[in-house]
Every structure is written in C-alpha cells, then in structure tokens.
Design a protein around this motif. Structure first.
Motif, PDB file in Angstrom:
ATOM      1  N   UNK A 131      46.969  52.451  54.073  1.00  0.00           N
ATOM      2  CA  UNK A 131      46.762  51.002  54.016  1.00  0.00           C
ATOM      3  C   UNK A 131      45.287  50.678  53.819  1.00  0.00           C
ATOM      4  N   UNK A 132      44.423  51.401  54.503  1.00  0.00           N
ATOM      5  CA  UNK A 132      42.979  51.178  54.378  1.00  0.00           C
ATOM      6  C   UNK A 132      42.536  51.418  52.931  1.00  0.00           C
ATOM      7  N   UNK A 133      42.986  52.510  52.349  1.00  0.00           N
ATOM      8  CA  UNK A 133      42.618  52.838  50.969  1.00  0.00           C
ATOM      9  C   UNK A 133      43.138  51.775  50.007  1.00  0.00           C
ATOM     10  N   UNK A 134      44.367  51.327  50.205  1.00  0.00           N
ATOM     11  CA  UNK A 134      44.934  50.304  49.329  1.00  0.00           C
ATOM     12  C   UNK A 134      44.179  48.981  49.448  1.00  0.00           C
ATOM     13  N   UNK A 135      43.767  48.616  50.651  1.00  0.00           N
ATOM     14  CA  UNK A 135      42.977  47.393  50.826  1.00  0.00           C
ATOM     15  C   UNK A 135      41.641  47.514  50.108  1.00  0.00           C
ATOM     16  N   UNK A 136      41.021  48.688  50.200  1.00  0.00           N
ATOM     17  CA  UNK A 136      39.756  48.911  49.504  1.00  0.00           C
ATOM     18  C   UNK A 136      39.951  48.824  47.987  1.00  0.00           C
ATOM     19  N   UNK A 137      41.058  49.369  47.497  1.00  0.00           N
ATOM     20  CA  UNK A 137      41.352  49.279  46.062  1.00  0.00           C
ATOM     21  C   UNK A 137      41.552  47.833  45.638  1.00  0.00           C
ATOM     22  N   UNK A 138      42.246  47.067  46.453  1.00  0.00           N
ATOM     23  CA  UNK A 138      42.485  45.663  46.130  1.00  0.00           C
ATOM     24  C   UNK A 138      41.164  44.919  46.037  1.00  0.00           C
ATOM     25  N   UNK A 139      40.259  45.165  46.966  1.00  0.00           N
ATOM     26  CA  UNK A 139      38.951  44.509  46.923  1.00  0.00           C
ATOM     27  C   UNK A 139      38.158  44.958  45.697  1.00  0.00           C
ATOM     28  N   UNK A 140      38.254  46.221  45.352  1.00  0.00           N
ATOM     29  CA  UNK A 140      37.564  46.714  44.152  1.00  0.00           C
ATOM     30  C   UNK A 140      38.113  46.040  42.900  1.00  0.00           C
ATOM     31  N   UNK A 141      39.421  45.851  42.828  1.00  0.00           N
ATOM     32  CA  UNK A 141      40.031  45.159  41.680  1.00  0.00           C
ATOM     33  C   UNK A 141      39.566  43.711  41.622  1.00  0.00           C
ATOM     34  N   UNK A 142      39.510  43.051  42.790  1.00  0.00           N
ATOM     35  CA  UNK A 142      39.045  41.659  42.801  1.00  0.00           C
ATOM     36  C   UNK A 142      37.592  41.569  42.350  1.00  0.00           C
ATOM     37  N   UNK A 143      36.762  42.490  42.821  1.00  0.00           N
ATOM     38  CA  UNK A 143      35.351  42.495  42.417  1.00  0.00           C
ATOM     39  C   UNK A 143      35.226  42.751  40.919  1.00  0.00           C
ATOM     40  N   UNK A 144      36.017  43.663  40.393  1.00  0.00           N
ATOM     41  CA  UNK A 144      35.983  43.947  38.959  1.00  0.00           C
ATOM     42  C   UNK A 144      36.412  42.720  38.162  1.00  0.00           C
ATOM     43  N   UNK A 145      37.418  42.016  38.634  1.00  0.00           N
ATOM     44  CA  UNK A 145      37.878  40.803  37.945  1.00  0.00           C
ATOM     45  C   UNK A 145      36.774  39.755  37.931  1.00  0.00           C
ATOM     46  N   UNK A 146      36.070  39.601  39.056  1.00  0.00           N
ATOM     47  CA  UNK A 146      34.947  38.651  39.093  1.00  0.00           C
ATOM     48  C   UNK A 146      33.871  39.064  38.097  1.00  0.00           C
ATOM     49  N   UNK A 147      33.554  40.349  38.045  1.00  0.00           N
ATOM     50  CA  UNK A 147      32.535  40.843  37.116  1.00  0.00           C
ATOM     51  C   UNK A 147      32.956  40.629  35.669  1.00  0.00           C
ATOM     52  N   UNK A 148      34.226  40.896  35.369  1.00  0.00           N
ATOM     53  CA  UNK A 148      34.717  40.703  34.002  1.00  0.00           C
ATOM     54  C   UNK A 148      34.622  39.232  33.598  1.00  0.00           C
ATOM     55  N   UNK A 149      34.996  38.329  34.532  1.00  0.00           N
ATOM     56  CA  UNK A 149      34.911  36.898  34.219  1.00  0.00           C
ATOM     57  C   UNK A 149      33.465  36.485  33.991  1.00  0.00           C
ATOM     58  N   UNK A 150      32.562  36.958  34.841  1.00  0.00           N
ATOM     59  CA  UNK A 150      31.148  36.609  34.694  1.00  0.00           C
ATOM     60  C   UNK A 150      30.603  37.126  33.367  1.00  0.00           C
ATOM     61  N   UNK A 151      30.969  38.340  33.003  1.00  0.00           N
ATOM     62  CA  UNK A 151      30.517  38.915  31.730  1.00  0.00           C
ATOM     63  C   UNK A 151      31.089  38.126  30.561  1.00  0.00           C
ATOM     64  N   UNK A 152      32.363  37.782  30.662  1.00  0.00           N
ATOM     65  CA  UNK A 152      33.002  37.010  29.600  1.00  0.00           C
ATOM     66  C   UNK A 152      32.334  35.641  29.453  1.00  0.00           C
ATOM     67  N   UNK A 153      32.049  34.997  30.578  1.00  0.00           N
ATOM     68  CA  UNK A 153      31.374  33.695  30.532  1.00  0.00           C
ATOM     69  C   UNK A 153      29.980  33.821  29.907  1.00  0.00           C
ATOM     70  N   UNK A 154      29.261  34.874  30.262  1.00  0.00           N
ATOM     71  CA  UNK A 154      27.918  35.085  29.716  1.00  0.00           C
ATOM     72  C   UNK A 154      27.978  35.322  28.210  1.00  0.00           C
TER      73      UNK A 154
END
Length: 93
Positions: free
Chosen positions: A60-83
């Motif tokens: 469960x701990x690993x899956x939660x960490x993966x979920x946060x990593x996916x959310x962070x990647x999505x934020x980065x992708x959106x920021x890059x796309x906006x830029x």
C-alpha cells in the motif's frame, strides 16, 4: 493512470481485511495441536517480516508513492504544455 493506482489501493484494503481475519482464528480447540495451528495462522498473518499484514502495508505504501509520482508527473506535463503553448503564441505574434 492515477485511477488505476487508486483502484489498486482498494484491492489491498480487502486483502488486509482478510489477512486480519486469518490472524483471529478461533474454534481450533484448547489442545496443543489446535493452539499450534492457531498460532501458525496468526504468524502467517502478522509476522513482522514474513506475515501478510506487513507485506500488504508495504505494498500500500509503494502504491501511494506511485500515485503521488503520477500526480506530480501530470502537473509537470501540464506546466510544460502550458509553457510550450505560451512560447508558440509569442512566436506567432
């Protein structure tokens, strides 16, 4: 992808519930054989290094960490796309 991870987090919760039930086996009697068998079930569920509960908690701990990593990647992708969109707009003007 994060929905997939969230779905995976619900699966281990059910498994955790089942594993807890294994740790609370009753009705095997007061004779030594019954008590030994009960203890084996408890160990399989709760042993600190090899029991089901600690392993599920780690998963469960690993899956939660993966979920946060996916959310962070999505934020980065959106920021890059906006830029990139802003840079293209400036280039067009």
């Amino acid at each position: 992808m994060t929905e997939s991870v969230h779905a995976r987090l619900r699966g281990p919760a059910k498994i955790m519930q089942d594993a807890r039930q294994i740790g609370h086996v009753q009705g095997l009697g007061n004779y030594p054989d019954g008590q030994q068998l009960t203890q084996r079930f408890v160990d399989k569920a709760e042993h600190p290094t090899a029991g089901a509960l600690p392993l599920i908690q780690e998963m469960q701990k690993v899956l939660k960490e993966q979920a946060e990593a996916f959310r962070a990647a999505a934020r980065d992708y959106r920021a890059t796309d906006d830029q990139i969109a802003e840079d293209l707009q400036r280039g067009i003007q």
